[in-house]
Scaffold this active site. Sequence first.
Site, PDB file in Angstrom:
ATOM      1  N   GLY A 128       0.941  -1.335  -0.160  1.00 48.30           N
ATOM      2  CA  GLY A 128      -0.086  -0.129  -0.083  1.00 48.30           C
ATOM      3  C   GLY A 128       0.785   1.339   0.082  1.00 48.30           C
ATOM      4  O   GLY A 128       2.138   1.139   0.244  1.00 48.30           O
ATOM      5  N   CYS A 129       0.492   2.306  -0.344  1.00 43.17           N
ATOM      6  CA  CYS A 129       1.262   3.715  -0.300  1.00 43.17           C
ATOM      7  C   CYS A 129       1.397   4.207   1.067  1.00 43.17           C
ATOM      8  O   CYS A 129       2.719   4.383   1.033  1.00 43.17           O
ATOM      9  CB  CYS A 129       0.357   4.800  -1.182  1.00 43.17           C
ATOM     10  SG  CYS A 129      -1.512   4.789  -0.497  1.00 43.17           S
ATOM     11  N   TYR A 130       0.590   4.141   1.892  1.00 44.89           N
ATOM     12  CA  TYR A 130       1.038   4.640   3.171  1.00 44.89           C
ATOM     13  C   TYR A 130       2.045   3.604   3.669  1.00 44.89           C
ATOM     14  O   TYR A 130       3.065   3.948   4.291  1.00 44.89           O
ATOM     15  CB  TYR A 130      -0.187   4.692   4.177  1.00 44.89           C
ATOM     16  CG  TYR A 130      -1.258   5.937   3.973  1.00 44.89           C
ATOM     17  CD1 TYR A 130      -0.710   7.182   4.115  1.00 44.89           C
ATOM     18  CD2 TYR A 130      -2.425   5.567   3.527  1.00 44.89           C
ATOM     19  CE1 TYR A 130      -1.706   8.225   3.721  1.00 44.89           C
ATOM     20  CE2 TYR A 130      -3.486   6.519   3.368  1.00 44.89           C
ATOM     21  CZ  TYR A 130      -3.037   7.877   3.464  1.00 44.89           C
ATOM     22  OH  TYR A 130      -3.814   8.991   3.406  1.00 44.89           O
ATOM     23  N   GLN A 167       6.372  10.960  -1.006  1.00 48.34           N
ATOM     24  CA  GLN A 167       6.787   9.960  -2.283  1.00 48.34           C
ATOM     25  C   GLN A 167       5.453  10.404  -3.065  1.00 48.34           C
ATOM     26  O   GLN A 167       4.591  11.344  -2.780  1.00 48.34           O
ATOM     27  CB  GLN A 167       6.615   8.668  -1.960  1.00 48.34           C
ATOM     28  CG  GLN A 167       5.223   8.164  -1.419  1.00 48.34           C
ATOM     29  CD  GLN A 167       4.933   6.612  -1.288  1.00 48.34           C
ATOM     30  OE1 GLN A 167       6.172   5.918  -1.567  1.00 48.34           O
ATOM     31  NE2 GLN A 167       3.894   6.334  -1.104  1.00 48.34           N
TER      32      GLN A 167
END
Lengths: 345, 345, 345, 345
Positions: free
Chosen positions: C148-150, C311
């Site tokens: 996942g991004c987080y 990011q």
Amino acid sequence: MIKVGIVGGTGYTGVELLRLLAAHPEAQLTAITSRKEDGLPVADMFPSLRGHVDIAFSSPDKADLKQCDVVFFATPHGVAMAQAPELIAAGVKVIDLAADFRLKDQATFEKWYKIPHSAPDLLEEAVYGLPELNHEDIKKARLIANPGCYPTTMQLGFYPLLKAGIIDAGNLIADAKSGVSGAGRKAEIGTLFSEASDNFKAYGVHGHRHTPETSAQLQRYTDQKVGLIFTPHLVPMIRGMHSTLYARLTQDITNDALQALFVEQYKDAEFVDVMPFGSHPETRSTRGSNMLRIALHRPDNGNTVVILVVQDNLVKGASGQAVQCMNLMFGLPESTGLKQIALLP
Amino acid sequence: MIKVGIVGGTGYTGVELLRLLAAHPEAQLTAITSRKEDGLPVADMFPSLRGHVDIAFSSPDKADLKQCDVVFFATPHGVAMAQAPELIAAGVKVIDLAADFRLKDQATFEKWYKIPHSAPDLLEEAVYGLPELNHEDIKKARLIANPGCYPTTMQLGFYPLLKAGIIDAGNLIADAKSGVSGAGRKAEIGTLFSEASDNFKAYGVHGHRHTPETSAQLQRYTDQKVGLIFTPHLVPMIRGMHSTLYARLTQDITNDALQALFVEQYKDAEFVDVMPFGSHPETRSTRGSNMLRIALHRPDNGNTVVILVVQDNLVKGASGQAVQCMNLMFGLPESTGLKQIALLP
Amino acid sequence: MIKVGIVGGTGYTGVELLRLLAAHPEAQLTAITSRKEDGLPVADMFPSLRGHVDIAFSSPDKADLKQCDVVFFATPHGVAMAQAPELIAAGVKVIDLAADFRLKDQATFEKWYKIPHSAPDLLEEAVYGLPELNHEDIKKARLIANPGCYPTTMQLGFYPLLKAGIIDAGNLIADAKSGVSGAGRKAEIGTLFSEASDNFKAYGVHGHRHTPETSAQLQRYTDQKVGLIFTPHLVPMIRGMHSTLYARLTQDITNDALQALFVEQYKDAEFVDVMPFGSHPETRSTRGSNMLRIALHRPDNGNTVVILVVQDNLVKGASGQAVQCMNLMFGLPESTGLKQIALLP
Amino acid sequence: MIKVGIVGGTGYTGVELLRLLAAHPEAQLTAITSRKEDGLPVADMFPSLRGHVDIAFSSPDKADLKQCDVVFFATPHGVAMAQAPELIAAGVKVIDLAADFRLKDQATFEKWYKIPHSAPDLLEEAVYGLPELNHEDIKKARLIANPGCYPTTMQLGFYPLLKAGIIDAGNLIADAKSGVSGAGRKAEIGTLFSEASDNFKAYGVHGHRHTPETSAQLQRYTDQKVGLIFTPHLVPMIRGMHSTLYARLTQDITNDALQALFVEQYKDAEFVDVMPFGSHPETRSTRGSNMLRIALHRPDNGNTVVILVVQDNLVKGASGQAVQCMNLMFGLPESTGLKQIALLP
């Protein structure tokens, strides 16, 4: 106190009506309908209204709109024409923020809106709710067709020139730009933040419903055949509308005389601000207020006049204008409850 | 009518004061100073005020601020402390929106603000203008130190827990986010649209002036030594502030009891809205209004409480709070002229 | 050339994969599926790809994904687990950008995602695709669970401290902020421009699916029991993610030594940029690139370390990371096709 | 490898040149000057370039620009004309991104730019760097006047119609909209986030320097006297330009034939994308890329043609176009280093 009902309070013109009416000294919010949100306190959907609005949405079936003095339709087109006849018969005044009664010609309506008109008998009676041009008629009206946002800017911008008969009415260009709230509070991909932000585009260049509305209104003020090119664009901002209007002069006239035409025309209009010649009005100077600002330019002192017009599309372009009409209809000073100063920055 | 003067009206807190005071039923704008803009009508700089404010900026040398009942300083730090003593001596009340009188300790002020304090005698008398905690003192004050924007959220968020003595005061974390208007109306590259838009960053993590201000105020309410980590961030929005506060519980307590602490504390505070437990307040629900909203969370029902606090940094975080103080100082109802509903969308 | 298939190419991670793969020197786009858009040229939906991508969407029924060397799933959770077993059996490598294979524990998956897992046999084999921590396993993998991004930011930010055993693993706080594209390309009111713009809010504070994913991964690197408070927020920007991480030191350590831990850990990581101690990385410095930047702070030289991590959520947080995994799986240099420089301004 | 120098690398066209040239396979960044930032590593000012650009700014006095094969001037007007003669004499090619050599007529330059021209001898030789119209001349040029951003869109939009002789050249209207980066990286109040965000306005309607540039270029292609009304507007987005062009047809022509004029004209132009008739190009479809997209409309099938043109103002409107010219001047394929796909979303 004027007892007010709102049909369709979950969209942006609806919540804007709520903001204005909750602070209006002569209005009392009596009913607000939404089939989907029946029972939900309005302030649960719009927390900005916590402490200011304490009623809940109710299903249209339950709401007794006939107890109201006036009902606003903040709905998609097609709803007001279905319900207005019964309300008007019961003595309730109606203000439609959609397009149901904007076009006098039934065929034109049906061509552009793709649905049959269910209340054609009311088309003639309906008053076009642009107070700066139809002041007296609005005072006496039972049914108001509140103007479209773009048409408001185009009419107030072109009107003084058209009335003076000094431009080529067959060759009008309106290059207009709107904030995204004009598209409404609908779940659609095209107006997602990630699509509409940091982006700019035109849309509907082949034909937009505000063209026939504007042309028909402008035609009332000239014997020439009106020809209008209207190009709407989407701006990555929430509120605000900027119309850049181009007209060709057909007569010699000084810039001072041009400016005087506008100043004179709007000298009693509380919500039209004619700025000094050569100004560049910004949309934010109207954010949250009912003001519309106009400035004139004449590039290279040639025969093209450029008229810049700005407003908040949700206020003067929609809900504020509707409240302005209500004030007139009920004999109140036109600016009652509409004196909010624009939020800048 | 209260005769009001503003020193430094060309910044964002200045124009926001103008917006609020122009609509205030008991205030009369009497003088507004700007050395650089002497003679310029205020509405020429801020067209949003056209029709609402008709005075011009005047040079500080010419303005007779002593004729005012109250003077607001919407200036960088260092200005109020130079001019306040003379005004106060002349019987004029002073409200400083900058930091000159926020820190009681002169050395701390001089360490963080890098200038000598020129009116240290007034430090003791100055009242910290957070009405929800200092109501009675403000009523009697001659000199108000209006709180910083971040400190307002941190104090109102931590206070009920600190007062109840149920958290570890030495281990407070405030992760705070501000709209760009908080940086003021100064020509700087870092806050250009092309720099700050579509971007997010922290700043001043090594140390921000609002840390000593907040720590000193919080220390008044607890015997524990206050330890605060404060991390400010810049959000690509104009107005709005969101503080996410973390505190460690040192005692067993139910969520209902936690919520009750806040509800009870702020039950008479017109401008503090304690939302239902578990809510996610949005900054826009306060845009243009003087409301501050708070919501509590307790992830996984563990011993960390997360307090979410939102406000409009220019209103409750600055100019609205200053007007709220003025109302108290002049015996008016606290919300006079401050009932604007937030602009949503 | 690697023959590449994409399932679900109409979302933001899908179009981002297309942007990256269209410019990838070793990849050949072979099939892209969408049931709804069968037959539509991809570049008609995404004009940015005109001239770069000339294939059309095809219905999943028609596409022969088994001819591909690798298939990316840019779909909601639940899709990959249904189709991956057959593809893997046919020798096709699979990279899932959704959550189907991120949690090793089936019960935890089913608790958080509310659907039964249809391919539990693959959970053990699936490799968590975070190249900076799982480099060697990714090279040999048949099935990648793209992080996942987080979680990518939280893991890379906390890892060096956790591994060094110098922080209290039971007391981690991650205050994270994401651009709106993280919510995907779905027609929903909450992410409309007029809702998400000029606004800031937290969401899911009571519990977010990225918490168990991150906790489980972090737990691999410490004997302490990991305790993580994770608070996500929505930022009015399209792309970008900023995590502000807080950890309590349990040992004396100098700032230089802290910095050295990170520099050493990531010295061979092409896509992790450890900035000088005390820096404030901006999300825009990664816009459109696969870089993740980290900076360390230590307020007041106390025992709290603040780690700032940024990011582009669609690149290093999703599609870029997936391509990075593909490169490793096919023996290519890790940065092949991923050298885009961030777009600033 | 082409040795490249940049004068004035701290503005937006400068950093965009750096982004493009750092990834250009045939260019080698050799010197970049800034008096103010002498010695500062470029990547310290623009962290997006960390790992991609490792040189530092150097004072103009120290930089040996004569060792370069080509020097770009990304400076305000007035700088290139002072330095270009000496460089050209030394055999260095010069590409000026400012206006010094765009106007052939010295008096017109001095009237609009308010400074004397210090290198009038070079005006005749300078080649206007619009590759789609001046391809062969650019190949042989020593000195390029890179076009303005607005003029690029206006020329490529009007050219096919003007060349075909089917419009009234005396009655052209260009209603153009630019992202804020077009105003440059200068500390000014007007382009602060809090001023330019959530706002829209026209500017310079009385006269903009891009009008004489465009008129003079268009005049080359027609015997009619060119008359152009140009109205620029500021859009709250970072990058992107959208010109809405209006021309009056003087001859009968079908829509298909109109479209064919454009398709034919630009069939070999790699960076001009003629979209299907009636399309609405979005600026974001060019974000970060060197593409310019055009679409034609004909409202109501009347005699007005509306041409929509979009580009990224910093790429095709500035730095990308400059690199395109460089490629031609050095015999490289026109698109070398310019194949970046637009960033969407």
